[in-house]
Design a protein around this motif. Structure first.
Motif, PDB file in Angstrom:
ATOM      1  N   TYR A  23      64.970  10.293  43.567  1.00  0.00           N
ATOM      2  CA  TYR A  23      65.936   9.455  43.476  1.00  0.00           C
ATOM      3  C   TYR A  23      67.393  10.183  43.148  1.00  0.00           C
ATOM      4  CZ  TYR A  23      68.755   5.213  42.074  1.00  0.00           C
ATOM      5  OH  TYR A  23      69.519   4.317  42.223  1.00  0.00           O
ATOM      6  N   PRO A  24      68.243  10.604  44.290  1.00  0.00           N
ATOM      7  CA  PRO A  24      69.284  11.468  44.143  1.00  0.00           C
ATOM      8  C   PRO A  24      70.539  10.655  43.836  1.00  0.00           C
ATOM      9  CG  PRO A  24      68.812  10.896  46.632  1.00  0.00           C
ATOM     10  CD  PRO A  24      67.911  10.130  45.667  1.00  0.00           C
ATOM     11  N   ILE A  25      70.470   9.449  43.755  1.00  0.00           N
ATOM     12  CA  ILE A  25      71.708   8.776  43.448  1.00  0.00           C
ATOM     13  C   ILE A  25      72.413   9.097  41.870  1.00  0.00           C
ATOM     14  CG2 ILE A  25      72.953   6.515  43.403  1.00  0.00           C
ATOM     15  CD1 ILE A  25      70.799   5.844  45.658  1.00  0.00           C
ATOM     16  N   ASP A  26      73.428   9.300  41.583  1.00  0.00           N
ATOM     17  CA  ASP A  26      74.152   9.381  40.473  1.00  0.00           C
ATOM     18  C   ASP A  26      74.998   8.126  40.343  1.00  0.00           C
ATOM     19  OD1 ASP A  26      72.976  11.788  39.791  1.00  0.00           O
ATOM     20  OD2 ASP A  26      74.740  13.093  40.460  1.00  0.00           O
ATOM     21  N   GLY A  27      74.347   7.179  39.837  1.00  0.00           N
ATOM     22  CA  GLY A  27      75.120   5.888  39.475  1.00  0.00           C
ATOM     23  C   GLY A  27      75.326   5.444  38.219  1.00  0.00           C
ATOM     24  N   GLY A  28      76.229   4.556  37.943  1.00  0.00           N
ATOM     25  CA  GLY A  28      76.394   4.173  36.580  1.00  0.00           C
ATOM     26  C   GLY A  28      75.494   2.706  36.147  1.00  0.00           C
ATOM     27  N   GLY A  29      75.670   2.347  35.043  1.00  0.00           N
ATOM     28  CA  GLY A  29      75.103   1.008  34.666  1.00  0.00           C
ATOM     29  C   GLY A  29      74.388   1.376  33.427  1.00  0.00           C
ATOM     30  N   LYS A  30      73.778   0.401  32.907  1.00  0.00           N
ATOM     31  CA  LYS A  30      73.079   0.405  31.604  1.00  0.00           C
ATOM     32  C   LYS A  30      71.946   1.448  31.561  1.00  0.00           C
ATOM     33  CE  LYS A  30      69.998  -2.528  28.604  1.00  0.00           C
ATOM     34  NZ  LYS A  30      69.174  -3.917  28.367  1.00  0.00           N
ATOM     35  N   ASP A  31      71.729   1.950  30.425  1.00  0.00           N
ATOM     36  CA  ASP A  31      70.549   3.137  30.304  1.00  0.00           C
ATOM     37  C   ASP A  31      69.221   2.175  29.930  1.00  0.00           C
ATOM     38  OD1 ASP A  31      72.187   5.376  30.877  1.00  0.00           O
ATOM     39  OD2 ASP A  31      72.375   5.576  28.664  1.00  0.00           O
ATOM     40  N   MET A  32      68.425   2.543  30.473  1.00  0.00           N
ATOM     41  CA  MET A  32      66.936   1.888  30.587  1.00  0.00           C
ATOM     42  C   MET A  32      65.755   3.083  30.092  1.00  0.00           C
ATOM     43  SD  MET A  32      66.925  -1.451  32.904  1.00  0.00           S
ATOM     44  CE  MET A  32      66.026  -2.354  31.929  1.00  0.00           C
ATOM     45  N   ILE A  33      64.959   2.838  28.939  1.00  0.00           N
ATOM     46  CA  ILE A  33      64.049   3.998  28.682  1.00  0.00           C
ATOM     47  C   ILE A  33      62.630   3.400  29.039  1.00  0.00           C
ATOM     48  CG2 ILE A  33      63.353   5.415  26.731  1.00  0.00           C
ATOM     49  CD1 ILE A  33      66.166   5.517  27.109  1.00  0.00           C
ATOM     50  N   VAL A  34      62.078   4.430  29.967  1.00  0.00           N
ATOM     51  CA  VAL A  34      60.591   4.486  30.487  1.00  0.00           C
ATOM     52  C   VAL A  34      60.019   5.555  29.497  1.00  0.00           C
ATOM     53  CG1 VAL A  34      59.216   4.343  32.143  1.00  0.00           C
ATOM     54  CG2 VAL A  34      61.576   3.442  32.537  1.00  0.00           C
ATOM     55  N   GLY A  35      58.849   4.949  29.151  1.00  0.00           N
ATOM     56  CA  GLY A  35      57.724   6.224  28.424  1.00  0.00           C
ATOM     57  C   GLY A  35      56.575   5.904  29.424  1.00  0.00           C
ATOM     58  N   VAL A  36      56.017   7.487  29.398  1.00  0.00           N
ATOM     59  CA  VAL A  36      54.736   7.482  30.114  1.00  0.00           C
ATOM     60  C   VAL A  36      53.794   8.218  29.311  1.00  0.00           C
ATOM     61  CG1 VAL A  36      53.777   8.714  32.173  1.00  0.00           C
ATOM     62  CG2 VAL A  36      56.269   7.941  32.138  1.00  0.00           C
ATOM     63  N   GLN A  37      52.731   7.310  29.390  1.00  0.00           N
ATOM     64  CA  GLN A  37      51.758   8.052  28.343  1.00  0.00           C
ATOM     65  C   GLN A  37      50.591   8.650  29.066  1.00  0.00           C
ATOM     66  OE1 GLN A  37      49.381   4.672  26.382  1.00  0.00           O
ATOM     67  NE2 GLN A  37      51.111   4.185  25.180  1.00  0.00           N
ATOM     68  N   ASN A  38      50.041   9.695  28.315  1.00  0.00           N
ATOM     69  CA  ASN A  38      48.806  10.680  28.809  1.00  0.00           C
ATOM     70  C   ASN A  38      47.505   9.794  28.474  1.00  0.00           C
ATOM     71  OD1 ASN A  38      48.240  10.912  25.848  1.00  0.00           O
ATOM     72  ND2 ASN A  38      49.466  12.724  25.984  1.00  0.00           N
ATOM     73  N   PHE A  39      46.381  10.493  28.732  1.00  0.00           N
ATOM     74  CA  PHE A  39      45.085   9.933  28.548  1.00  0.00           C
ATOM     75  C   PHE A  39      44.808   9.789  27.021  1.00  0.00           C
ATOM     76  CE2 PHE A  39      44.738  11.889  33.017  1.00  0.00           C
ATOM     77  CZ  PHE A  39      44.276  10.475  33.699  1.00  0.00           C
ATOM     78  N   ASP A  40      45.553  10.285  26.149  1.00  0.00           N
ATOM     79  CA  ASP A  40      45.121  10.173  24.726  1.00  0.00           C
ATOM     80  C   ASP A  40      45.860   8.934  24.066  1.00  0.00           C
ATOM     81  OD1 ASP A  40      43.688  12.602  24.868  1.00  0.00           O
ATOM     82  OD2 ASP A  40      45.409  13.725  24.060  1.00  0.00           O
ATOM     83  N   GLY A  41      46.772   8.124  25.113  1.00  0.00           N
ATOM     84  CA  GLY A  41      47.293   6.974  24.833  1.00  0.00           C
ATOM     85  C   GLY A  41      48.851   7.376  24.143  1.00  0.00           C
ATOM     86  N   ASP A  42      49.178   8.847  24.141  1.00  0.00           N
ATOM     87  CA  ASP A  42      50.549   9.232  23.434  1.00  0.00           C
ATOM     88  C   ASP A  42      51.379   9.050  24.610  1.00  0.00           C
ATOM     89  OD1 ASP A  42      49.293   9.636  20.912  1.00  0.00           O
ATOM     90  OD2 ASP A  42      48.483  11.535  21.703  1.00  0.00           O
ATOM     91  N   VAL A  43      52.735   8.664  24.356  1.00  0.00           N
ATOM     92  CA  VAL A  43      54.045   8.934  25.156  1.00  0.00           C
ATOM     93  C   VAL A  43      54.193  10.365  25.285  1.00  0.00           C
ATOM     94  CG1 VAL A  43      56.353   8.578  25.628  1.00  0.00           C
ATOM     95  CG2 VAL A  43      54.980   6.721  24.923  1.00  0.00           C
TER      96      VAL A  43
END
Length: 255
Positions: free
Chosen positions: A26-46
């Protein structure tokens, strides 16, 4: 715009390369609201936190994470949770893929033998041959198991040509004494041998079968592997227990 950071001291799963690709694509440098995404591993930890600036970036990264096979546990939430707008968790499909990758990565018999060549060079020719044959399910180790068990250690099958000599503590993890120890072996029907070696089943100290959560009941039953199976108690010795403990801790696939 997409930015990410890793959480310290958290295991990084095998699919992280695909997560990185989703961010870099995703190469686009745009503006707008910041949204936070967490990704977990197999231990269930972000283990990784992604900041998506703008709805376009957020939609892109969440769509790509779903394509990987991850699932957003906050998909139906309007307010998020713990500062996250989305938290992607591992699915059963990804866990199965992880198991398959681990099994595919196991050394071959030849690679196992080559890995202990230095140790083997210190053995007599007779002992060296016996140790190598034990890895191949042949020779003295197999003969000792046939004599000890008299047939499959679990079923009533006594047709020796089809039975397999299976190490309880894997050959690659054993020392040369353990590789030939009759108590570090079970004589098993082929379906049980493969499932035991791959960690889909194990046995408790009383000999009762333990079926991994990763072994679907339908598939297990199709191979006639059921919770009723048990190692023959009259032949199960205290000497077997240390090896069974190792198998349960290090080979059995845990959810």
């Amino acid at each position: 715009m997409l930015e990410s950071k890793y959480v310290e001291n958290k295991d990084i799963p095998y699919f992280d390369g695909e997560v990185s690709k989703a961010i870099c694509d995703y190469p686009i440098d745009g503006g707008g609201k910041d949204m936070i995404v967490g990704v977990q591993n197999f231990d269930g930890d972000v283990y990784r936190i992604i900041k998506a600036t703008g709805m376009g970036a957020y939609i892109h990264v969440t769509s790509e994470l779903a394509e990987i096979g991850l699932k957003d546990e906050l998909a139906n939430s309007l307010s998020g949770k713990g500062g996250f707008d989305s938290i992607f968790v591992t699915t059963e499909d990804l866990k199965r893929q992880r198991m398959v990758r681990a099994l595919d990565a196991r050394p071959t018999a030849i690679e196992d033998i080559q890995s202990i060549e230095t140790s083997l060079s210190k053995c007599s020719e007779t002992e060296r041959t016996s140790i190598i044959q034990s890895r191949l399910g042949q020779g003295l180790f197999r003969d000792k198991l046939i004599k000890y068990w008299g047939g499959c250690a679990v079923t009533d099958c006594e047709f020796a040509p089809l039975l397999r000599a299976s190490h309880i503590k894997p050959w690659r993890a054993s020392d040369n004494v353990e590789r030939l120890d009759v108590f570090n072996g079970l004589l098993l029907a082929p379906n049980l041998d493969v499932a035991f070696d791959a960690g889909y089943i194990s046995f408790d100290d009383s000999g009762k079968i333990i079926i991994s959560d990763f072994f679907d009941n339908q598939h297990a039953y199709s191979l006639r592997i059921t919770p009723k199976l048990k190692v023959k108690s009259k032949l199960l010795n205290d000497e077997h227990k240390k090896y069974l403990e190792h198998h349960r801790a290090n080979v059995l696939l845990h959810g």
